[in-house]
Write an enzyme that holds these catalytic residues in place. Sequence first.
Site, PDB file in Angstrom:
ATOM      1  CG  ASP A 203      25.998 -56.951  20.387  1.00  0.00           C
ATOM      2  OD1 ASP A 203      26.085 -56.527  19.224  1.00  0.00           O
ATOM      3  OD2 ASP A 203      24.950 -57.432  20.867  1.00  0.00           O
ATOM      4  CD  GLN A 234      20.263 -50.408  13.801  1.00  0.00           C
ATOM      5  OE1 GLN A 234      19.329 -50.778  14.516  1.00  0.00           O
ATOM      6  NE2 GLN A 234      20.985 -51.266  13.114  1.00  0.00           N
TER       7      GLN A 234
END
Length: 701
Positions: A203, A234
């Site tokens: 992740d 991001q």
Amino acid sequence: MGEGPLLVLAGAGSGKTRVIAYRIAWLTGGQSLSPRNLLAVTFTNKAAKEMARRVEALLLPAGIRAPMIATFHSMCVRVLRQHGRHIGLPAHFVIYDEDDRGSLVKESLKELEVTERAATPGSVAQRISYWKNHMLGVEDAKRQARGLWEEKLALVFGRYEERLRASGAVDFDDLLLKTVKLFEEIPEALAYYRGLWRHVLVDEYQDTNRAQYRIIRQLTAEHRNICVVGDADQSIYKWRGADIRNILDFEHDYPGTKVIKLEQNYRSTQRILSLAAAVIDHNRQRKEKTLWTENAEGDKPKLYRAWDEHEEANFVAQSILGLRGEGVPWDGIAVFYRTNAQSRVLEDALRRARVPYGIVGGVRFYERREIKDALAYVRLVVNPTDDVAFRRAIQTPARGIGAATVERLSEAATRAGRSLLAVAADPPAAVTGKPRRSLEEFAALMGRLAERRAEMTPPAFIDHALNATGYRDALRAERSPEAETRLENLEELIHAAEDYTHADSAPTLEGFLDGVALIADIDELKDEGSRVTMMTLHSAKGLEFPAVFMTGMEEGVFPHARSMSDEEEVEEERRLCYVGVTRARERLHLSYALHRRIHGYGVGEPSRFLREMPEDQLASLNTRREAPPSWAADAVAYAAAADAVGDELPLRVGARVRHARFGEGLVVGIERDGADFVVTVGFASVGRKRLSLQYAHLEEL
């Protein structure tokens, strides 16, 4: 099914945690993969627990146990506990936390007799962590050292590593590095874990550093059953080792990668997404994707142009009260800023408006360590018998005065019925050598500061004290992001003193300290119920709010001045803007100031990120350039004076002027800015500054 490399590009608000949970459930339940053969890794314990909670909710009803879901560090602990002996780790190695690391660095500094003021255990520990995050060893640090100071730090690094080994200990960074070393040097160990974890999920892959990247490559290079989820847009943690190339180069590292884009956003309105997309499209280092939503189009994000940071803060406070009146709960509102120093003016405005607030990932302005340190000197000048202030000031920056010396000093002061500062000027006979000289020098320093106090305004005195005590130089010498943040906070303390000086008809240091004490006392009151959230943009990642305020949208503030000469740094700042915008669900407020002290009282330029947003997607709340109502009298006076004299200006080029903080200077330029004038002054102390005549309070000599 499920074999081979998979890259999931998960846009902001696209529900990536749900996707990971369902993939794990599909692999273990639908594809009959044994849970023990699957590894899922993420970055924080909170994220790991949330992922585990979702996976268990899907698997337990089917009678399937959850696989290993862990942080990188906890996964490495498991590996090293089982096989670390093969690379020389003791069976029961100890893991040192931040406090332990600080203590070990302190001992290493003492052994090597490194006593420079900049060599605080915290700053040296940060430098060691930087080296380790970039997979640099002691010899690498020595080779890359620039100058004597960095050579000394490399030596401390070496001694620190020796002491770690002697203690049978590792630090958090070592957990990653030792695992890389194990897999490189012990093929049997690597083969075991490749066979055990036949599917690996990662992740937030855009946040991986080089060591984490190497571990994942080592585990998956053979079977290539890897699924990574992330968003290059991001990636905002380069300063702590994250490498955006890891996600950008994934398809090169794993040929034949299947790419899935999660482009539906479940969080924000379409107008908010349109702004975010318009900004991030200007980046070159990214993976192309287009966010869309089935949510309502929503209201246009609002843009407010403030006269200065005070008007901006009042706009935020009053707008929050308006939202509260419309039924938005306090905890549904967030205020973002680029640097911690910006919070001070915002905090002041929220307190005045009686808006409850909390700061995430930080502390309130007047509770910050560097602010308390600086104020300790001021308190001691105002009240030489303030022993609490003495104990704080004597330790910051480090002067080679230990706890034992202070204790002997305290005993002597108690016997004589005198203050610690008074006794420091003539230390007891039990204090000898360097500690004695340091105490005498400190007492002399405080005497010199006391002599200067009467001739300086509060902001000028604080500015002078930060230099005279060596506090500012010690932070500069650290050359770390944390030290730069603390320096910015100290500048904001001076700005607070300037605000006080302009508001009080007879400003004194005592008066300033009284005001600070009252603010700190109010801060101690615990707010009942929910609160508005205040935080830096870096702290906002992963969160969402119905209403968001993004403040300080000016060049030099955001993007930060440190980034503006490097295109890669500007791109990271732009990603930070993208993260901030996409935290908002329904309402987004953007604001910037025409005048901000960080610009030297000059005229601030709107952020390039604002200019990259389509005008038709923004609702501009004001278009004026004149001063706000609180400054109306000054503005009218300046305008009237200018009209009366025609082209004659209030100051002539060549005039000598005095500024409360910068001292004397020469006017080298002047120009009209609406109802104000911007004066360029050359100061002997700081060079040229562009100053707003309304704000700078220049005295013509």
